[in-house]
Motif scaffolding. Structure first.
Motif, PDB file in Angstrom:
ATOM      1  N   TRP A 313       0.835  -1.211   0.000  1.00  0.00           N
ATOM      2  CA  TRP A 313       0.000   0.000   0.000  1.00  0.00           C
ATOM      3  C   TRP A 313       0.861   1.250   0.000  1.00  0.00           C
ATOM      4  CZ3 TRP A 313      -4.652   0.219  -1.676  1.00  0.00           C
ATOM      5  CH2 TRP A 313      -5.495  -0.895  -1.576  1.00  0.00           C
ATOM      6  N   HIS A 424     -14.382  -0.819  -0.634  1.00  0.00           N
ATOM      7  CA  HIS A 424     -13.335  -1.749  -1.058  1.00  0.00           C
ATOM      8  C   HIS A 424     -12.271  -1.954   0.020  1.00  0.00           C
ATOM      9  CE1 HIS A 424     -15.006  -2.401  -4.968  1.00  0.00           C
ATOM     10  NE2 HIS A 424     -14.965  -1.114  -5.274  1.00  0.00           N
ATOM     11  N   VAL A 425     -12.742  -2.256   1.212  1.00  0.00           N
ATOM     12  CA  VAL A 425     -11.836  -2.625   2.309  1.00  0.00           C
ATOM     13  C   VAL A 425     -11.985  -4.120   2.588  1.00  0.00           C
ATOM     14  CG1 VAL A 425     -11.165  -2.191   4.701  1.00  0.00           C
ATOM     15  CG2 VAL A 425     -12.047  -0.320   3.294  1.00  0.00           C
ATOM     16  N   ASP A 427     -12.695  -6.362   0.656  1.00  0.00           N
ATOM     17  CA  ASP A 427     -12.116  -7.141  -0.439  1.00  0.00           C
ATOM     18  C   ASP A 427     -10.615  -6.864  -0.610  1.00  0.00           C
ATOM     19  OD1 ASP A 427     -13.113  -4.626  -0.986  1.00  0.00           O
ATOM     20  OD2 ASP A 427     -13.526  -4.997  -3.084  1.00  0.00           O
ATOM     21  N   ALA A 428     -10.055  -6.077   0.309  1.00  0.00           N
ATOM     22  CA  ALA A 428      -8.611  -5.812   0.246  1.00  0.00           C
ATOM     23  C   ALA A 428      -7.856  -6.562   1.332  1.00  0.00           C
ATOM     24  CB  ALA A 428      -8.356  -4.307   0.382  1.00  0.00           C
ATOM     25  N   ARG A 434     -10.628  -9.186   8.224  1.00  0.00           N
ATOM     26  CA  ARG A 434     -12.005  -8.680   8.111  1.00  0.00           C
ATOM     27  C   ARG A 434     -12.714  -8.716   9.462  1.00  0.00           C
ATOM     28  NH1 ARG A 434     -12.417 -11.039   3.145  1.00  0.00           N
ATOM     29  NH2 ARG A 434     -13.467 -12.859   3.963  1.00  0.00           N
ATOM     30  N   VAL A 455     -18.222  -3.799  -1.830  1.00  0.00           N
ATOM     31  CA  VAL A 455     -17.306  -4.933  -1.876  1.00  0.00           C
ATOM     32  C   VAL A 455     -17.334  -5.572  -3.260  1.00  0.00           C
ATOM     33  CG1 VAL A 455     -16.686  -7.142  -0.787  1.00  0.00           C
ATOM     34  CG2 VAL A 455     -17.915  -5.417   0.540  1.00  0.00           C
ATOM     35  N   TRP A 456     -16.179  -5.859  -3.804  1.00  0.00           N
ATOM     36  CA  TRP A 456     -16.090  -6.605  -5.074  1.00  0.00           C
ATOM     37  C   TRP A 456     -16.501  -8.046  -4.780  1.00  0.00           C
ATOM     38  CZ3 TRP A 456     -10.788  -7.946  -7.800  1.00  0.00           C
ATOM     39  CH2 TRP A 456     -11.052  -8.611  -9.013  1.00  0.00           C
ATOM     40  N   VAL A 466      -6.666  -6.019  -4.391  1.00  0.00           N
ATOM     41  CA  VAL A 466      -8.029  -6.399  -4.016  1.00  0.00           C
ATOM     42  C   VAL A 466      -8.395  -7.727  -4.681  1.00  0.00           C
ATOM     43  CG1 VAL A 466      -8.993  -4.111  -3.518  1.00  0.00           C
ATOM     44  CG2 VAL A 466      -8.920  -4.934  -5.863  1.00  0.00           C
ATOM     45  N   HIS A 467      -9.387  -8.388  -4.119  1.00  0.00           N
ATOM     46  CA  HIS A 467      -9.818  -9.682  -4.651  1.00  0.00           C
ATOM     47  C   HIS A 467     -11.312  -9.845  -4.372  1.00  0.00           C
ATOM     48  CE1 HIS A 467      -8.696 -10.145  -0.421  1.00  0.00           C
ATOM     49  NE2 HIS A 467      -9.747 -10.919  -0.362  1.00  0.00           N
TER      50      HIS A 467
END
Lengths: 511, 74
Positions: A313, A424-425, A427-428, A434, A455-456, A466-467
């Motif tokens: 990051w 987008h946290v 998924d990061a 989490r 969220v992705w 990210v995923h």
């Protein structure tokens, strides 16, 4: 200096071809000044019967112009190559210096740094002052620390800082024998040094960096590595795990570094052997640690894990931190604003470059952003300050419970309901981290309010940092953390076609 | 790799040696999980000592100061 048994074959902008069969250390010099060192065999590959060595990545950007290039045997000074050399197409002379014109060399981590051989005695003196100062501060906190790793090696072997080193290391061996107690002691030390005005960057549970400002304005880091003795073995962050006697450390003796008397282990030779092997007396500017996997496993298991993802990051933000992000506000931020009354107390978890946080503050909300790397949003912070907006950005490390509970406690005590957003946290980070996201969000909502997530959840191309996390996983985790989902939908990501984004709104324990 | 080597490798990986290798991997993972509890326990002890105890005072100014000081030192 004489002729070497190693033969120069050729060189180009990518690397150097040599001939030789002995694995010896070679120095690469520019205008007679050593900039890089390597082992002939270990650091090369076989090519056409010769040894091919690529220029290190940190050196390549400098290789455009002419110079007097040298390749010299480190121990004997015998010359392998010494000639005017052209790299690239520039007519300028190559200068391996930083933006301020200060000479650089490649340190043990492969990075360009101001190595000690480029520093004058008057510039080294403040560092020595700082070493003594930090050793004193540690002693005040009940810790008997001493120069460690390269700094101890330089003191014991040469009485001075090692020329190819670029930082000063300190170490200590705790009186505790249990990792829990050793870690708690390191936390207390950090507090003491932080209260004394030092900026501390923690590397692991028992190692951190103390920033010291020197006379010429340079900021130099002193690394403090904790260690402990357990069942006849010494573990010292981050490379040592050896059979060791307590009497080889305590009571501390002394050593001399650049004319100053400093504390040292009782038998420093034993610690140097544990750090560098039996060959520690022979100078090796290209030294690489060969720490056994079992030692790394132990040190990783006990002490590491709280910085996971931080470097990636930091790299991501390093070229972006001084510019405002494009594409703000996001559709997500606009959705949040449409659902809430103004002004609201907004908590933006993982605010990144804070484009949405800035926009929400401009709408009249009171916004606090939190991020793993708070400096990633320097541009937004500056604009907010210039415009007199109610926006602040603070540190939150979801990998570290101290940070999670500290921030969570602060947010839980803030008056009134909150609007917590996390774009987008989820998924990061991984599942374990989490849990900390849900925990800090839950604490922030103790006095009511809503959690908004983006969220992705699937589709689209793979992406760095990210995923996708399936919607059902997010739902399950939220339920386990005491949230009740009040709204959920899957929308197409406007900025990344094919990517599906789950948008959820939840409250704590309300049906 | 020859056919014989591949067959021997297959026999080893599917037999007792392979089962033991898998078991060692599992045990190593379990040991690592236990090691990681040290940091969690130390963090919780730190939080209790530095945050929970000041909170017992119910003095909001003292609580706020303790939280700010704690976050500065993390």
């Amino acid at each position: 200096m004489g002729a070497s048994a190693i033969r120069f074959i050729s060189l180009n902008d990518e690397g150097l071809m040599l001939e030789g069969s002995d694995d010896i250390v070679l120095d690469v010099t520019f205008e007679g000044r050593r900039v890089w060192s390597f082992w002939l065999l270990r650091d090369s590959v076989e090519r056409g019967g010769h040894r091919w060595v690529e220029w290190p990545g940190s050196l390549v950007p400098f290789l455009d112009g002419h110079c007097q290039l040298g390749v010299i045997e480190h121990l004997t000074g015998e010359v392998v190559y010494d000639a005017p050399t052209q790299f690239g197409t520039s007519a300028d002379q190559i200068a391996i210096v930083n933006a301020e014109g200060k000479a650089l060399g490649i340190d043990k981590s492969g990075r360009m740094a101001q190595t000690f051989d480029t520093r004058s005695a008057e510039h080294v003196a403040p560092l020595l002052d700082s070493i003594e100062e930090v050793l004193g501060a540690l002693k005040d906190a009940g810790i008997e620390a001493f120069p460690a790793y390269g700094t101890l090696l330089g003191a014991v072997r040469e009485g001075k800082l090692i020329g190819h080193d670029s930082d000063a290391d300190l170490g200590y061996v705790s009186q505790h024998e249990n990792p829990v107690d050793v870690i708690r002691e390191s936390f207390r030390l950090q507090r003491r040094l932080s209260n004394a005005g030092y900026t501390i960057t923690r590397y692991s549970a028992i190692a951190f960096k103390v920033d010291v400002k020197e006379a010429d304005g340079s900021v130099r880091g002193l690394d403090v590595f904790g260690g402990f003795l357990c069942q006849g073995r010494l573990y010292l962050m981050g490379e040592v795990g050896q059979a060791f006697e307590r009497e080889w450390i305590f009571p501390l003796g002394t050593t001399t570094l650049e004319g100053r008397t400093l504390p040292a282990p009782a038998v420093p030779e034993k610690l140097l052997e544990a750090m560098y092997g039996r060959g520690w007396k022979v100078p090796d500017p290209a030294f690489h640690f060969e720490t056994p996997a079992s030692t790394h496993r132990r040190l990783n298991g006990w002490f590491r894990g709280t910085r996971t993802g931080r470097d990636a990051w930091s790299r991501f933000f390093s070229t972006r931190r001084h510019t405002l992000p494009e594409g703000s506000p996001s559709e997500f931020a606009q959705f949040v604003a449409s659902q809430e009354q103004t002004p609201a107390r907004v908590v933006d978890l993982g605010c990144g470059r804070a484009g949405d946080a800035l926009w929400l503050a401009r709408q009249g909300h009171h916004v606090t952003g939190y991020d793993f790397v708070p400096t990633g949003s320097l541009a937004a912070q500056k604009v907010a300050a210039d415009e007199g907006l109610d926006l602040s950005v603070e540190s939150l490390n979801l990998n570290e419970w101290r940070s999670v509970f500290g921030v969570g406690t602060k947010l839980a005590h803030a008056p009134g309901p909150a609007v917590v957003i996390a774009n987008h946290v989820a998924d990061a980070v991984g599942a374990r981290t989490r849990k900390s996201l849900w925990r800090v969000a839950s604490m922030a909502l103790r006095q009511g309010g809503r959690l908004y997530l983006n969220v992705w959840v699937g589709g689209g191309q793979s992406k760095a940092l990210v995923h996708p996390v399936p919607m059902r996983v997010i739902e399950r985790e939220l339920a386990a953390a005491g949230f009740v989902v009040q709204h959920q939908e899957i929308v197409e990501d406007q900025q990344d076609s094919g990517r599906q984004v789950g948008r959820l709104v939840a409250q704590v324990g309300v049906k | 790799m020859s056919l014989k080597d591949r067959l021997v490798g297959k026999l080893i990986s599917s037999g007792p040696v392979g089962q033991l290798t898998e078991r060692i991997k599992e045990l190593e993972a379990e040991v690592q999980e236990i090691r990681q509890q040290n940091l969690r326990l130390a963090e919780l002890a730190d939080v209790v000592g530095e945050l929970l105890i000041p909170m017992a005072s119910r003095d909001q100014a003292r609580i706020d100061a303790a939280v700010e000081a704690y976050l500065k030192s993390v």
